[in-house]
Design an enzyme around this catalytic site. Structure first.
Site, PDB file in Angstrom:
ATOM      1  N   ARG A   1       3.503  11.658   3.258  1.00  0.00           N
ATOM      2  CA  ARG A   1       3.117  10.780   2.162  1.00  0.00           C
ATOM      3  C   ARG A   1       1.841  11.313   1.546  1.00  0.00           C
ATOM      4  O   ARG A   1       0.905  11.693   2.259  1.00  0.00           O
ATOM      5  CB  ARG A   1       2.913   9.347   2.643  1.00  0.00           C
TER       6      ARG A   1
ATOM      7  N   ARG B   1       0.711   7.043  -0.308  1.00  0.00           N
ATOM      8  CA  ARG B   1       0.014   6.092   0.584  1.00  0.00           C
ATOM      9  C   ARG B   1      -1.360   5.893   0.004  1.00  0.00           C
ATOM     10  O   ARG B   1      -2.145   6.841  -0.135  1.00  0.00           O
ATOM     11  CB  ARG B   1      -0.065   6.647   2.003  1.00  0.00           C
TER      12      ARG B   1
ATOM     13  N   ASP C   1      -5.478  -1.389   3.323  1.00  0.00           N
ATOM     14  CA  ASP C   1      -4.369  -1.756   4.187  1.00  0.00           C
ATOM     15  C   ASP C   1      -3.936  -3.172   3.788  1.00  0.00           C
ATOM     16  O   ASP C   1      -4.777  -4.064   3.614  1.00  0.00           O
ATOM     17  CB  ASP C   1      -4.791  -1.711   5.654  1.00  0.00           C
ATOM     18  N   THR C   2      -2.619  -3.369   3.618  1.00  0.00           N
ATOM     19  CA  THR C   2      -2.078  -4.692   3.268  1.00  0.00           C
ATOM     20  C   THR C   2      -1.153  -5.172   4.381  1.00  0.00           C
ATOM     21  O   THR C   2      -0.620  -4.363   5.150  1.00  0.00           O
ATOM     22  CB  THR C   2      -1.277  -4.645   1.949  1.00  0.00           C
TER      23      THR C   2
ATOM     24  N   ASP D   1       0.811  -1.218   0.000  1.00  0.00           N
ATOM     25  CA  ASP D   1       0.000   0.000   0.000  1.00  0.00           C
ATOM     26  C   ASP D   1       0.846   1.269   0.000  1.00  0.00           C
ATOM     27  O   ASP D   1       0.320   2.370   0.247  1.00  0.00           O
ATOM     28  CB  ASP D   1      -0.958   0.009   1.207  1.00  0.00           C
TER      29      ASP D   1
ATOM     30  N   GLU E   1       2.038  -6.302   6.546  1.00  0.00           N
ATOM     31  CA  GLU E   1       3.363  -5.680   6.592  1.00  0.00           C
ATOM     32  C   GLU E   1       4.430  -6.597   5.976  1.00  0.00           C
ATOM     33  O   GLU E   1       4.372  -7.829   6.096  1.00  0.00           O
ATOM     34  CB  GLU E   1       3.760  -5.362   8.035  1.00  0.00           C
TER      35      GLU E   1
END
Length: 472
Positions: free
Chosen positions: A333, A281, A286-287, A266, A289
């Protein structure tokens, strides 16, 4: 035979010399027999006898050989006698000289004189008798000549026959040699013809090969030129399409960018229109980590990064879109929606189960669309939804392996011990501590989020682990 005769004459001389040597040895060894008044005396009779004996022996011996032999004539006999007497005379002189030098006396005077006289008489006799010998020799030669003539005729006849045969053989040999030369010449001509044919064939093949290579080279150059033309046209077409896409993106609110690198599923770094690197961003997703400094690589994190890299390197134009509200977060970001051509990478990752809807703040333009794509993956139980309890549906992020098993229990205990207010009222857990199910509820009360020192802080809501939960 004459050589043998002369050799025998020489042997007669050797025998004579040995006789004289024996006589001299006896004389000077047994001195008493030859002493007179204390001096040696010459025994003339004995020396003369020895001399006569040697001469007689040699003459008789040579004469017998002359009579017996058919190849030795009287002329040869007299020559041998003369040579014999000459050698004897010379030897006698040398012996007398040696005796005089050694004994101061000469016992060979008479012997030398007699030898010389005999040599002269023999030489004269040889000269007188030579004519008669030659006459008889001529007569005998004439007879022999007749015989030899007859023999010569026969020999000539035989010789003629031999020469005729020889000529016939030579002629046959010449013919054979001529035939051999003709065959050799024919073979050489055939070999030369073969070599010429091979040379012409090789030259022809060489010319054909050169022509083929030239043709292939021209074909290759033609294909290369055609390929370059097509590539140029393709590049120009892509450039035109890219310019068109950029123009359309500008008209639709999209901003063209160029990929620099993929950080994780992401987060992406790109070049803007000015060639400067900006960090992106991706909004509302959300992916797991993959590069967090304090967390291990989470399940499906590498898959999400790989899929995002694949999408962004597909060759189509990349563009970004900003939503209403803040354009960057506290990490500077850029908060954007990212597109590959007309495709939203957010929707692709959500639909394939590689991302979840998360970090819902004021930018919510495509929230409903994203939830619909997320629901497809949920229903199919693929990707992050294939692991029970892995997705933290009660808050943000994902549960670790140790947290996954207790997620259901925590959620059930949370629903029993908390009161939820849809209007943004504070939920109170047992003991009077503030509790929020997600960042939306927390931001309704604390718009800027809470620090780790706040009672409402939960680590699962601190997605970036900066000790500040639900920050905008």
């Amino acid at each position: 035979m004459l050589v043998l005769f002369l050799f025998l004459a020489f042997m007669c001389f050797v025998v004579s010399y040995l006789v004289f040597s024996f006589y001299l040895h006896a004389k000077y060894t047994d001195k008493e027999a030859y002493m007179e008044k204390g001096q040696l005396v010459d025994d003339k009779k004995t020396m003369l006898g020895a001399f006569i004996f040697c001469i007689s022996f040699s003459i008789i011996f040579l004469l017998i050989i002359t009579m017996v032999s058919s190849t030795v004539g009287m002329q040869d006999f007299w020559v041998a006698i003369v040579l014999y007497l000459l050698v004897s005379y010379i030897t006698s002189l040398l012996t007398a000289r040696q005796q005089k030098k050694k004994y101061q006396r000469n016992d060979f005077k008479r012997l030398n004189r007699n030898s010389l006289i005999l040599l002269i008489i023999t030489f004269i006799f040889f000269g007188v008798t030579d004519d008669s010998i030659e006459t008889s020799s001529s007569e005998s030669t004439a007879g022999e000549a007749v015989e030899q003539t007859e023999e010569v005729d026969e020999e000539e006849t035989d010789q003629a026959a031999i020469e005729k045969e020889k000529k016939a053989e030579e002629k046959a040999a010449a013919e054979r040699e001529k035939e051999a030369e003709a065959e050799k010449e024919k073979a050489e001509q055939e070999q030369a013809a073969k070599e010429q044919a091979a040379k012409e064939k090789a030259e022809k093949e060489k010319q054909e090969r050169i022509a083929q290579e030239k043709k292939e080279k021209e074909q290759a150059e033609k294909e290369k030129a055609e390929k370059e033309r097509l590539e140029k046209e393709k590049a120009e077409q892509e450039k035109a399409e890219k310019a068109k896409a950029e123009e359309e993106a500008k008209q639709s609110g999209l901003i063209p960018v160029t990929l620099y690198r993929v950080v994780d599923g992401d987060t992406v770094d790109v070049f803007d229109e000015n060639g400067e690197v900006i960090k992106l961003r991706l909004l509302l997703i959300d992916t797991p980590e993959t590069v967090h400094p304090r967390k291990p690589v989470e399940p499906f994190g590498p898959e999400a990064s790989a899929r995002l890299t694949e999408l962004l390197n597909s060759g189509e134009q990349l563009s970004i879109e900003y939503d209403d509200g803040a354009k960057t977060d506290h990490y500077d970001r850029h908060l954007v929606y990212l597109y590959v051509g007309d495709t939203s990478v957010h929707e692709v990752l959500l639909e394939e189960g590689l991302a979840r809807v998360g970090y819902i703040y004021e930018q919510q333009r495509y929230l409903d669309d994203f939830r619909a794509k997320e629901q497809i993956a949920k229903d199919q139980q693929i990707g992050i939804w294939s692991l029970p309890g892995y997705v933290n549906e009660a808050g943000e992020g994902f549960n670790s392996e140790s947290e996954t098993e207790s997620t259901v229990e925590n959620e059930s205990s949370t629903s029993n011990n908390s009161q939820t207010s849809g209007s943004g009222e504070v939920n109170t857990a047992p003991g009077g501590v503030e509790f929020f199910n997600n960042c939306t509820e927390l931001n309704a009360v604390y718009p800027d989020g809470v620090s780790s020192a706040h009672a409402a802080y939960q680590s699962k809501m601190d997605r970036d682990k900066d000790n500040w939960a639900c920050e905008k």
